[in-house]
Write an enzyme that holds these catalytic residues in place. Structure first.
Site, PDB file in Angstrom:
ATOM      1  N   ASP A  13      -4.839  -3.857   5.176  1.00 55.10           N
ATOM      2  CA  ASP A  13      -3.859  -4.942   5.084  1.00 55.10           C
ATOM      3  C   ASP A  13      -2.476  -4.446   4.663  1.00 55.10           C
ATOM      4  OD1 ASP A  13      -5.999  -6.742   5.591  1.00 55.10           O
ATOM      5  OD2 ASP A  13      -6.516  -6.659   3.460  1.00 55.10           O
ATOM      6  N   HIS A  41      -5.172  -7.881  12.770  1.00 55.44           N
ATOM      7  CA  HIS A  41      -3.810  -7.402  12.990  1.00 55.44           C
ATOM      8  C   HIS A  41      -2.956  -8.552  13.524  1.00 55.44           C
ATOM      9  CE1 HIS A  41      -5.552  -3.080  13.469  1.00 55.44           C
ATOM     10  NE2 HIS A  41      -5.520  -3.491  12.226  1.00 55.44           N
ATOM     11  N   THR A 239     -15.771   0.404   3.740  1.00 51.03           N
ATOM     12  CA  THR A 239     -16.322  -0.010   5.016  1.00 51.03           C
ATOM     13  C   THR A 239     -17.229   1.127   5.509  1.00 51.03           C
ATOM     14  OG1 THR A 239     -15.783  -1.037   7.144  1.00 51.03           O
ATOM     15  CG2 THR A 239     -14.405   0.838   6.481  1.00 51.03           C
ATOM     16  N   ARG A 303      -9.785 -14.836   2.744  1.00 51.11           N
ATOM     17  CA  ARG A 303      -9.935 -14.643   1.296  1.00 51.11           C
ATOM     18  C   ARG A 303      -8.618 -14.221   0.655  1.00 51.11           C
ATOM     19  NH1 ARG A 303     -14.741 -10.334   0.988  1.00 51.11           N
ATOM     20  NH2 ARG A 303     -13.646  -9.518   2.791  1.00 51.11           N
ATOM     21  N   LYS A 331       6.684  -4.387   3.368  1.00 55.14           N
ATOM     22  CA  LYS A 331       6.706  -5.491   2.402  1.00 55.14           C
ATOM     23  C   LYS A 331       7.511  -5.206   1.132  1.00 55.14           C
ATOM     24  CE  LYS A 331       3.086  -8.539   3.484  1.00 55.14           C
ATOM     25  NZ  LYS A 331       1.815  -9.161   3.165  1.00 55.14           N
ATOM     26  N   LEU A 332       8.550  -4.395   1.259  1.00 50.70           N
ATOM     27  CA  LEU A 332       9.417  -4.121   0.113  1.00 50.70           C
ATOM     28  C   LEU A 332      10.034  -5.419  -0.412  1.00 50.70           C
ATOM     29  CD1 LEU A 332      10.774  -1.738  -1.497  1.00 50.70           C
ATOM     30  CD2 LEU A 332      12.682  -1.927   0.101  1.00 50.70           C
ATOM     31  N   SER A 413       9.844  -1.086   6.897  1.00 48.67           N
ATOM     32  CA  SER A 413       9.775  -2.403   7.531  1.00 48.67           C
ATOM     33  C   SER A 413      10.270  -3.441   6.528  1.00 48.67           C
ATOM     34  CB  SER A 413       8.317  -2.666   7.921  1.00 48.67           C
ATOM     35  OG  SER A 413       8.105  -4.034   8.074  1.00 48.67           O
TER      36      SER A 413
HETATM   37  P1  IMP Z   1     -17.051  -4.486   6.086  1.00 49.13           P
HETATM   38  O1  IMP Z   1     -16.111  -3.587   6.794  1.00 49.13           O
HETATM   39  O2  IMP Z   1     -17.108  -5.876   6.636  1.00 49.13           O
HETATM   40  O3  IMP Z   1     -18.426  -3.874   5.912  1.00 49.13           O
HETATM   41  O4  IMP Z   1     -16.508  -4.676   4.579  1.00 49.13           O
HETATM   42  C1  IMP Z   1     -16.513  -3.609   3.634  1.00 49.13           C
HETATM   43  C2  IMP Z   1     -15.267  -3.656   2.756  1.00 49.13           C
HETATM   44  O5  IMP Z   1     -14.115  -3.369   3.537  1.00 49.13           O
HETATM   45  C3  IMP Z   1     -14.993  -5.027   2.107  1.00 49.13           C
HETATM   46  O6  IMP Z   1     -14.398  -4.792   0.841  1.00 49.13           O
HETATM   47  C4  IMP Z   1     -13.981  -5.653   3.027  1.00 49.13           C
HETATM   48  O7  IMP Z   1     -13.188  -6.613   2.373  1.00 49.13           O
HETATM   49  C5  IMP Z   1     -13.160  -4.425   3.425  1.00 49.13           C
HETATM   50  N1  IMP Z   1     -12.485  -4.565   4.710  1.00 49.13           N
HETATM   51  C6  IMP Z   1     -13.037  -4.485   5.938  1.00 49.13           C
HETATM   52  N2  IMP Z   1     -12.093  -4.642   6.891  1.00 49.13           N
HETATM   53  C7  IMP Z   1     -10.926  -4.814   6.255  1.00 49.13           C
HETATM   54  C8  IMP Z   1      -9.580  -4.975   6.700  1.00 49.13           C
HETATM   55  O8  IMP Z   1      -9.269  -4.994   7.897  1.00 49.13           O
HETATM   56  N3  IMP Z   1      -8.650  -5.098   5.716  1.00 49.13           N
HETATM   57  C9  IMP Z   1      -8.956  -5.023   4.402  1.00 49.13           C
HETATM   58  N4  IMP Z   1     -10.195  -4.865   3.944  1.00 49.13           N
HETATM   59  C10 IMP Z   1     -11.168  -4.746   4.857  1.00 49.13           C
END
Ligand code: IMP
Length: 430
Positions: A13, A41, A239, A303, A331-332, A413
């Site tokens: 993010d 995205h 992840t 969330r 995001k400055l 940016s």
């Molecule tokens: P999963 O990828 O759904 O298994 O989630 C595992 C961890 O990665 C969790 O803490 C999610 O919130 C985080 N996560 C997965 N994809 C993103 C993303 O695109 N941005 C931020 N956090 C992510």
């Protein structure tokens, strides 16, 4: 001509949608190489807002080839729905503009069922996954029982593989008292999507290699961030894929020399969604303000993101792990108006100073940030298009970040608009 690999340097993010879009206008081919529809995205083009999860960002630009590489886990239903959504926004998507590696792993409904069941079983130690079945699908890939895109073209093999896969997973679902999933039910659900998705399947590594040899510029589009990398992140709160730049090679089928300039997208403060350690997290009104001003809500799950000060120890570590050549600072403007800003420059752990994030779960939870305080700025940085438009204290903040993370800013940016970007170094020209 150099290629560019874009990865997140924090916990995802970081605002890579805009940067990837900005770069994709300069690229010929855009490749996703890991993750799946857990990514979100957001692209703003004129008055249109595109929300992409699985499709490479280049898909919204005519004349570009988008590739979903073998390193991605593909939910066929989610993909087809996303294709229909962008079509509804006037984007042309066809096998001429989109190719999916035939050896990409599929996410099936069983993976989401297991993702949910596992999170419930972990209770307060839950990972906080996106619930999309990402982890279980990658597990199946490594366990050599996954269904891959090419299997959809072979009905007999598909049935036999599904039988095996479901026998394995149903034992677990039975154990935790969840309903089992039958092969016939999955086959029935797959039937209408098979014919719609197979035309996109192709030998992605070969096509990419040909395009590379023909001098086409390739943009590798990472998802999530380095601190969510399954090897290098805050394990187990990560992840299930490798999010570092090296994965661009593995997840596309091109050699390591193809990744080119590695651009690390870096937010001017820190956010995290889901559970896990976060040394600089703020539980006060400043954290709340960052969340509100930065509109820190997950694109995929909605969330609220946890917010905190910039952690230079973590980003320096990410820069080394990811092979980052330069960062794109985003995001400055969210920091505008704060009287003072803190940057974490080291951690205290059990009476000692540490200059990296340790691997152990207990140590990661115990490190305390040591801060350096800088003066803030009152003028707005939003929409700045040159260094001269920035307040002196904002420039001081950026220079200090560069020094601490030992990596230069290549792009800055200053708003979600594509043109509000200060270019220090064009990654494609490097
Ligand atoms: P999963 O990828 O759904 O298994 O989630 C595992 C961890 O990665 C969790 O803490 C999610 O919130 C985080 N996560 C997965 N994809 C993103 C993303 O695109 N941005 C931020 N956090 C992510």
């Amino acid at each position: 001509m150099a290629n560019v690999t874009v990865i997140g340097s924090q916990w995802g993010d970081e605002g890579n949608g805009k940067i990837v879009d900005w770069l994709s206008a300069r690229a010929d081919v855009i490749v996703r190489f890991q993750g799946g529809h857990n990514a979100g995205h957001t692209l703003v083009i004129g008055d249109t807002v595109f929300k992409l999860s699985l499709l490479p960002s280049g898909v919204v630009r005519p004349g570009k080839l988008s590739v979903i590489g073998n390193g991605v886990v593909v939910d066929p239903w989610a993909l087809l729905e996303e294709i229909e959504t962008v079509r509804g926004q006037g984007v042309e998507v066809s096998p001429e503009t989109l190719m999916i590696a035939e050896n990409a792993t599929l996410i099936l409904p069983i993976h989401q069922a297991i993702d949910r069941a596992r999170e419930i079983a972990r209770g307060s130690a839950k990972i906080g996954t996106t619930g999309r079945g990402i982890g279980p699908a990658y597990e199946d890939k490594v366990a050599r029982r996954a269904i891959r895109l090419c299997d959809l073209a072979e009905p007999e093999i598909l049935t036999a593989k599904l039988d095996q896969l479901l026998a394995h997973h149903n034992a677990y679902l039975r154990g935790v008292g969840e309903p089992e999933i039958a092969t016939e039910a999955v086959l029935k659900k797959l039937e209408p999507v098979r014919a719609r998705i197979l035309p996109y399947a192709g030998v992605a590594w070969q096509r990419l290699e040909q395009l590379r040899r023909a001098g086409r510029r390739i943009l590798f589009e990472g998802a999530q961030g380095i601190m969510l990398d399954v090897d290098h992140g805050t394990y187990p709160y990560v992840t299930s894929s490798n999010t570092i730049a090296g994965q661009a090679a593995n997840g596309s089928g091109l050699g390591p020399g193809a990744t080119g300039f590695v651009l690390g997208i870096t937010k001017a403060y820190t956010t995290r969604v889901g559970s896990g350690p976060f040394p600089t997290e703020l539980h006060d009104t400043i954290g709340q303000r960052l969340g509100e001003r930065g509109r820190e809500f997950g694109t995929v799950t909605g969330r609220a993101r946890r917010c905190g000060w910039f952690d230079a120890v973590m980003v320096r570590q990410a820069a080394k792990l990811g092979g980052i050549n330069g960062i794109a600072l985003t995001k400055l403007d969210v920091l505008d108006g704060l009287s003072e800003l803190k940057i974490c420059t080291a951690y205290r752990l059990g009476g000692s100073l540490v200059h990296h994030l340790p691997a152990g779960e207990r140590a990661q939870a115990a490190v305390e940030p040591i801060y350096e305080t800088l003066d803030g700025w009152t003028d707005s940085t939003q929409g700045a298009r040159s260094w001269a438009d920035l307040p002196a204290n904002a420039i001081k903040y950026i220079r200090r970040l560069e020094e601490l993370i030992e990596t230069p800013v290549a792009l800055l940016s200053t708003s979600p608009e594509r043109e509000d970007t200060i270019l220090v170094r064009d990654p494609f020209q490097d």
